[in-house]
Design an enzyme around this catalytic site. Sequence first.
Site, short mmCIF file in Angstrom:
data_model
loop_
_atom_site.label_atom_id
_atom_site.label_comp_id
_atom_site.label_asym_id
_atom_site.label_seq_id
_atom_site.Cartn_x
_atom_site.Cartn_y
_atom_site.Cartn_z
N ASP A 104 0.34 3.65 1.83
CA ASP A 104 0.30 4.12 3.21
C ASP A 104 1.69 4.46 3.76
O ASP A 104 2.64 3.68 3.65
CB ASP A 104 -0.35 3.04 4.07
CG ASP A 104 -0.78 3.55 5.44
OD1 ASP A 104 0.11 3.94 6.22
OD2 ASP A 104 -1.97 3.58 5.70
N CYS A 120 -5.93 -0.15 7.18
CA CYS A 120 -5.78 0.33 5.81
C CYS A 120 -6.93 1.26 5.40
O CYS A 120 -8.09 0.85 5.41
CB CYS A 120 -5.68 -0.84 4.84
SG CYS A 120 -5.47 -0.35 3.11
N HIS A 145 -1.89 -4.29 5.10
CA HIS A 145 -1.51 -3.82 6.43
C HIS A 145 -2.72 -3.43 7.25
O HIS A 145 -3.78 -3.13 6.70
CB HIS A 145 -0.54 -2.63 6.31
CG HIS A 145 -1.21 -1.39 5.78
ND1 HIS A 145 -1.71 -0.40 6.59
CD2 HIS A 145 -1.46 -1.01 4.51
CE1 HIS A 145 -2.25 0.56 5.83
NE2 HIS A 145 -2.11 0.21 4.57
N ARG A 191 2.86 4.47 6.58
CA ARG A 191 3.36 3.70 7.73
C ARG A 191 4.00 2.38 7.28
O ARG A 191 4.53 1.63 8.09
CB ARG A 191 2.21 3.42 8.69
CG ARG A 191 1.62 4.70 9.25
CD ARG A 191 0.28 4.47 9.90
NE ARG A 191 -0.76 4.15 8.94
CZ ARG A 191 -2.01 3.83 9.28
NH1 ARG A 191 -2.35 3.79 10.55
NH2 ARG A 191 -2.91 3.54 8.35
N CYS A 227 0.81 -1.20 0.00
CA CYS A 227 0.00 0.00 0.00
C CYS A 227 0.86 1.27 0.00
O CYS A 227 2.02 1.26 0.44
CB CYS A 227 -0.91 -0.02 1.24
SG CYS A 227 -2.19 1.25 1.23
#
Lengths: 243, 243, 243, 243
Positions: free
Chosen positions: B41, B101, B98, B43, B39
């Site tokens: 993302d 999400c 993850h 993080r 992703c």
Amino acid sequence: MEKLIKGLRQFQSNYFDTHHELFEQLAHGQKPRVLFITCSDSRVDPNLITNAKVGELFVIRNAGNMIPPYGATNGGEGAALEYAVQALGIDQIIVCGHSNCGAMKGLLKLDKLREEMPLVYDWLLQAEATRRLVKENYSTLSGEELLNITIAENVLTQIENLRTYPVIHSKIRQGKLSLNAWVYQIDTGSVFAYDATRHEYVAPASPLQPLDPEELLPPSPGHPASWLSPEQADRIYRGSSTY
Amino acid sequence: MEKLIKGLRQFQSNYFDTHHELFEQLAHGQKPRVLFITCSDSRVDPNLITNAKVGELFVIRNAGNMIPPYGATNGGEGAALEYAVQALGIDQIIVCGHSNCGAMKGLLKLDKLREEMPLVYDWLLQAEATRRLVKENYSTLSGEELLNITIAENVLTQIENLRTYPVIHSKIRQGKLSLNAWVYQIDTGSVFAYDATRHEYVAPASPLQPLDPEELLPPSPGHPASWLSPEQADRIYRGSSTY
Amino acid sequence: MEKLIKGLRQFQSNYFDTHHELFEQLAHGQKPRVLFITCSDSRVDPNLITNAKVGELFVIRNAGNMIPPYGATNGGEGAALEYAVQALGIDQIIVCGHSNCGAMKGLLKLDKLREEMPLVYDWLLQAEATRRLVKENYSTLSGEELLNITIAENVLTQIENLRTYPVIHSKIRQGKLSLNAWVYQIDTGSVFAYDATRHEYVAPASPLQPLDPEELLPPSPGHPASWLSPEQADRIYRGSSTY
Amino acid sequence: MEKLIKGLRQFQSNYFDTHHELFEQLAHGQKPRVLFITCSDSRVDPNLITNAKVGELFVIRNAGNMIPPYGATNGGEGAALEYAVQALGIDQIIVCGHSNCGAMKGLLKLDKLREEMPLVYDWLLQAEATRRLVKENYSTLSGEELLNITIAENVLTQIENLRTYPVIHSKIRQGKLSLNAWVYQIDTGSVFAYDATRHEYVAPASPLQPLDPEELLPPSPGHPASWLSPEQADRIYRGSSTY
């Protein structure tokens, strides 16, 4: 694969266990301030080269760090950038190309890809604006010089494409979003950023804060200030008024 | 932005200058063995959580770590995976979802996105297989449990979609490509890998080598062996034979 | 229809017969220097408002004077502009919107069109960048003020879209192509051109030649110098750096 | 550009100032009765050749005056014609081709365009019906004769395509819409209209009113009655029942 799995354990013991708080905080949400768009190339590690912590960069990666114009494709690019700008309120976008890029090499010999890698071929048609510009403006270049210019011009093409996205078009009008063009040199570890006023890629300096003593240091031999030779910079960006 | 620019310098002094040889080598080509699809993302940091060195992971990142079926979209996903398998000869693919999400949250309340984030909406329609499966098979779940299952099932959907790509379909038949489904837990730093024989996500162990003493260690309290509760694992993956 | 057919005869007797040479010359080829992109609206007559002779303007006309980003559509727009720039060597492009535009009215009430005019609806989705920018930046406006801003902003959106076309992207880099944004006011006969330095629409003046005595005349009451009120101009273009 | 800007002023002084009332009326709405579809070619000026006043013609212009079949493309053509028929209640559509058309020349040497003008190439694929018909029915022609037939047949192809549009298909059934095929000869200023009963292009006469004495005049030398030679007309349109 075993190596990776070992790596997962190492991450847990070496990094995670000593950064507990950070991850606890992150578990419930992300607040990145930067959307980093770069190549899938294994030699590019966004967090590494920017020394950014986990949670600071929202990352899109594909072959050639490309964002086609709004409406041209229906892949993950548009959705990820829209989410970044609209849902996460990100206000900086960096498109980062890199030296020795396989996708850009492919762009320079497009016909050869058609049979073996038809998806790569089709995807690179999205970079036609780069290909044509290079063909018509840099016909005297070849080899590595040609590849470097293609990499550099391609990042600028993507910046132009980004502007056609509604969320970006609107946020720029509000003066709340900046677009940045970077090129990462793998062999020197240097990153050059396009300076719209000077129409050339230079070692980046902060435009908003007084220069840090660190940033006042003259470029060292291994880390030159300007990526392309003066002749190239001159010939190439002369008359450029788009960015 | 200034922070990032400082970071570029820090990277040069702290990391690059002490890893000269590695980067000199990498300057001329890449030889990653793994295609890591995850992703966008902020993080999630692939190299960090796998403790992989620069040059080891070829990375695709978009919202929701999705790869639509072959022919469904014309974005960067297909080209990047084709390049990875065909040009780089990669033989391991990992799709890594993850916890927490945003894309999967969006998938669970799709209609609400339509007006504000039309591109995210359209992109998530590509995950309809996940959405429908969850709706019809996990109707009793809600809240975080529901989100976790959606994240987990979505990775499996992408594995299925990957199989529809010509280069992957062919290489699997040659026995030269393995597909792996992972989910990364941000709050514990753990990664779980789907075990096709047991039909559940478990802490990953190497399938090809005798287990390393390190990997024989029992899971510690903060790092559970199985991500979903036994009831969930049982109810959910019973009879699943797709993977 | 009869009227038109009479008109054909009138054209032959009144105009053609007195401009023989011009048409003989034109019979073998065209050498327009300007690509004029405007609305299909019957009240807009490109040659009339610019007092241009036959053979001077290459014209694209559709609902809303729109050119979607490169690759977003496969209608006549891309081909016509490519032919204009590549085959005819045109070096000036004008996108000309107009007051009281039906397409822009439609853009402001998009949902209402869906059933009665689905093709118009779909086409106006191509103007999403305009719609979103107006919605997010001009939420205090309504009625005619809102329509005027939408018309003005839409022309700027099209200019941005034009830049994504390979032939245009390349020719701009060569410094051989200029893009101009105009708005034609039907009720006053005035045309305003966007000035990128001042970030507002003003009565056009030639940037390249010393001003003609005629052009030094102060704007007359019926022909104001600036189209939008000072407050609008200020609020609206503040911080705009895209064009 | 300066010329055009001067022209804007000239329009205001010479035309606008003496047609105040007309423009005041038009400022609030348009009521055109005719949809005029013609080429972007600079030598074609719809209002000029039909001697129509501002407000009488709703105009679509693209390369080759083409309207692809319903559903084939998503450019501006469909939306503009739908708006014309549905919103403006237009009841006459004219598709007007012209002599020496660059698009039609391109159609006759399609392969040569592929590399230099890919968008024109793709767009002309929409005219395949014309290309094939000409190739299979007029194989003995060449040069200007071949080009003239292609121009003429292309207009008929577009008429056929127009019929596939829902709003047109429906309105024709109501007997409230007429489609007309015209070809404009630049060198003679003549316009020929296709007569479906006679299966040939002839100098247009009004179908609805008793012929005007003016229209009874025999064609003068410079303005022939029939555009194509009798043999062509005979060979070509014999038995044609599509229109």
